[in-house]
Design a protein around this motif. Structure first.
Motif, PDB file in Angstrom:
ATOM      1  N   VAL A 148      -3.634  -2.113  -2.503  1.00 28.02           N
ATOM      2  CA  VAL A 148      -4.023  -0.562  -2.510  1.00 28.02           C
ATOM      3  C   VAL A 148      -5.303  -0.361  -2.437  1.00 28.02           C
ATOM      4  O   VAL A 148      -5.773   0.223  -1.552  1.00 28.02           O
ATOM      5  CB  VAL A 148      -3.436  -0.063  -3.838  1.00 28.02           C
ATOM      6  N   SER A 176      -6.308  -1.177   1.187  1.00 27.11           N
ATOM      7  CA  SER A 176      -5.682  -0.032   2.170  1.00 27.11           C
ATOM      8  C   SER A 176      -6.740   1.098   2.089  1.00 27.11           C
ATOM      9  O   SER A 176      -6.750   1.727   3.144  1.00 27.11           O
ATOM     10  CB  SER A 176      -4.376   0.218   1.700  1.00 27.11           C
ATOM     11  N   SER A 177      -7.080   1.644   0.943  1.00 22.66           N
ATOM     12  CA  SER A 177      -7.860   2.500   1.016  1.00 22.66           C
ATOM     13  C   SER A 177      -9.141   2.397   1.467  1.00 22.66           C
ATOM     14  O   SER A 177      -9.646   3.297   2.187  1.00 22.66           O
ATOM     15  CB  SER A 177      -8.101   3.112  -0.549  1.00 22.66           C
ATOM     16  N   LYS A 221      -4.178   9.590  -2.859  1.00 23.02           N
ATOM     17  CA  LYS A 221      -3.113   8.996  -2.703  1.00 23.02           C
ATOM     18  C   LYS A 221      -3.352   7.328  -3.223  1.00 23.02           C
ATOM     19  O   LYS A 221      -2.549   6.729  -3.870  1.00 23.02           O
ATOM     20  CB  LYS A 221      -3.133   8.692  -1.302  1.00 23.02           C
ATOM     21  N   THR A 222      -4.775   6.879  -3.238  1.00 21.20           N
ATOM     22  CA  THR A 222      -4.812   5.712  -4.137  1.00 21.20           C
ATOM     23  C   THR A 222      -4.914   5.699  -5.392  1.00 21.20           C
ATOM     24  O   THR A 222      -4.342   4.766  -6.186  1.00 21.20           O
ATOM     25  CB  THR A 222      -6.452   5.367  -3.619  1.00 21.20           C
ATOM     26  N   SER A 249      -1.136  -6.324  -6.254  1.00 17.24           N
ATOM     27  CA  SER A 249      -0.675  -4.800  -5.842  1.00 17.24           C
ATOM     28  C   SER A 249      -1.877  -4.161  -5.843  1.00 17.24           C
ATOM     29  O   SER A 249      -2.126  -3.270  -4.874  1.00 17.24           O
ATOM     30  CB  SER A 249       0.381  -4.545  -6.956  1.00 17.24           C
ATOM     31  N   GLU A 270      -2.683   7.645  -7.124  1.00 20.17           N
ATOM     32  CA  GLU A 270      -1.463   7.737  -7.444  1.00 20.17           C
ATOM     33  C   GLU A 270      -0.757   6.416  -7.203  1.00 20.17           C
ATOM     34  O   GLU A 270       0.264   5.960  -7.826  1.00 20.17           O
ATOM     35  CB  GLU A 270      -0.633   8.569  -6.421  1.00 20.17           C
ATOM     36  N   ALA A 271      -0.934   5.613  -6.139  1.00 24.09           N
ATOM     37  CA  ALA A 271      -0.388   4.441  -5.862  1.00 24.09           C
ATOM     38  C   ALA A 271      -0.982   3.356  -7.104  1.00 24.09           C
ATOM     39  O   ALA A 271      -0.050   2.735  -7.332  1.00 24.09           O
ATOM     40  CB  ALA A 271      -0.947   3.741  -4.367  1.00 24.09           C
ATOM     41  N   LEU A 272      -2.015   3.469  -7.399  1.00 21.89           N
ATOM     42  CA  LEU A 272      -2.492   2.609  -8.515  1.00 21.89           C
ATOM     43  C   LEU A 272      -1.762   2.741  -9.851  1.00 21.89           C
ATOM     44  O   LEU A 272      -1.559   2.162 -10.582  1.00 21.89           O
ATOM     45  CB  LEU A 272      -3.953   2.640  -8.645  1.00 21.89           C
ATOM     46  N   LYS A 273      -1.614   4.236 -10.081  1.00 24.28           N
ATOM     47  CA  LYS A 273      -1.053   4.707 -11.317  1.00 24.28           C
ATOM     48  C   LYS A 273       0.398   4.256 -11.373  1.00 24.28           C
ATOM     49  O   LYS A 273       0.821   3.709 -12.378  1.00 24.28           O
ATOM     50  CB  LYS A 273      -1.121   6.252 -11.502  1.00 24.28           C
ATOM     51  N   ARG A 274       1.204   4.314 -10.241  1.00 23.54           N
ATOM     52  CA  ARG A 274       2.432   3.779 -10.240  1.00 23.54           C
ATOM     53  C   ARG A 274       2.663   2.451 -10.441  1.00 23.54           C
ATOM     54  O   ARG A 274       3.458   1.874 -11.178  1.00 23.54           O
ATOM     55  CB  ARG A 274       3.113   4.167  -8.891  1.00 23.54           C
ATOM     56  N   SER A 275       1.599   1.728  -9.893  1.00 25.84           N
ATOM     57  CA  SER A 275       1.673   0.239  -9.823  1.00 25.84           C
ATOM     58  C   SER A 275       1.309  -0.218 -11.375  1.00 25.84           C
ATOM     59  O   SER A 275       2.175  -1.114 -11.924  1.00 25.84           O
ATOM     60  CB  SER A 275       0.622  -0.371  -8.895  1.00 25.84           C
TER      61      SER A 275
END
Length: 183
Positions: free
Chosen positions: A26, A29-30, A88-89, A22, A91-96
């Motif tokens: 991310v 994608s970034s 955004k990256t 995951s 935030e996505a890494l933090k959620r993951s």
């Protein structure tokens, strides 16, 4: 009991692998977004160079006038786009990471509870020690997560202020002293 613990360990390994995949997705994608942004900036730069390359009707002694406002606006927009991708990256890494940490924590707690329930006499002390260690690790993780979130928030706020100030500043429209004397 060992079979159940082995199953939990395998589930934990699979969850770790999913977390890494995951995070890699991310990151890729970034990277793709930044690459597209950089290609667009390079294309715009090449168009600007091509537009100015044909302009040779100016006095060699006078500096060629450069329109700073469009350059500043493009640089500000580029910086804002990079900051948006980075936010955004992050935030996505933090959620993951938070989701996978929670899954890992649940898996470890399940193994510890199995050891408590099905373990031989005297394992209570070892299990209590493991639970204390896990509690300390989780507290440290929470402290690091909060500190990182605060630092990211401060950095994002600072970047937003700088971006706003950069877009508000207008280049000076004054003529150079040598040009003003001629008028």
């Amino acid at each position: 009991m060992l079979d159940t613990i082995s199953q939990h360990m395998m589930a934990s390994r699979e969850a770790s692998l999913e977390a890494w995949l995951s995070a890699a997705n991310v990151a890729l994608s970034s990277l793709e977004q930044v690459t597209v942004l950089n290609l667009g900036a390079a294309r715009t730069l090449m168009e600007d160079v091509g537009a100015h390359a044909g302009c040779q009707n100016y006095d060699e002694n006078m500096p060629k006038p450069v329109a700073l406002k469009p350059l500043l606006d493009r640089n500000t927009a580029y910086s804002a786009a990079v900051l948006e991708i980075a936010a955004k990256t992050q935030e996505a890494l933090k959620r993951s990471i938070e989701a996978h940490h929670s899954q890992w924590n649940d898996s470890v707690n399940a193994v510890v509870n199995l050891a408590t329930r099905d373990g031989p006499e005297g394992t209570e002390v070892v299990v209590a020690s493991i639970k204390t260690t896990l509690a300390a690790v989780n507290a440290a993780y929470d402290n690091i997560r909060l500190a990182t979130s605060e630092m990211a928030s401060i950095a994002n706020d600072s970047a937003a202020v700088l971006t706003q100030e950069g877009s508000r500043k207008q280049p000076s429209q004054k003529l150079p002293k040598s040009a003003a004397k001629a008028h």
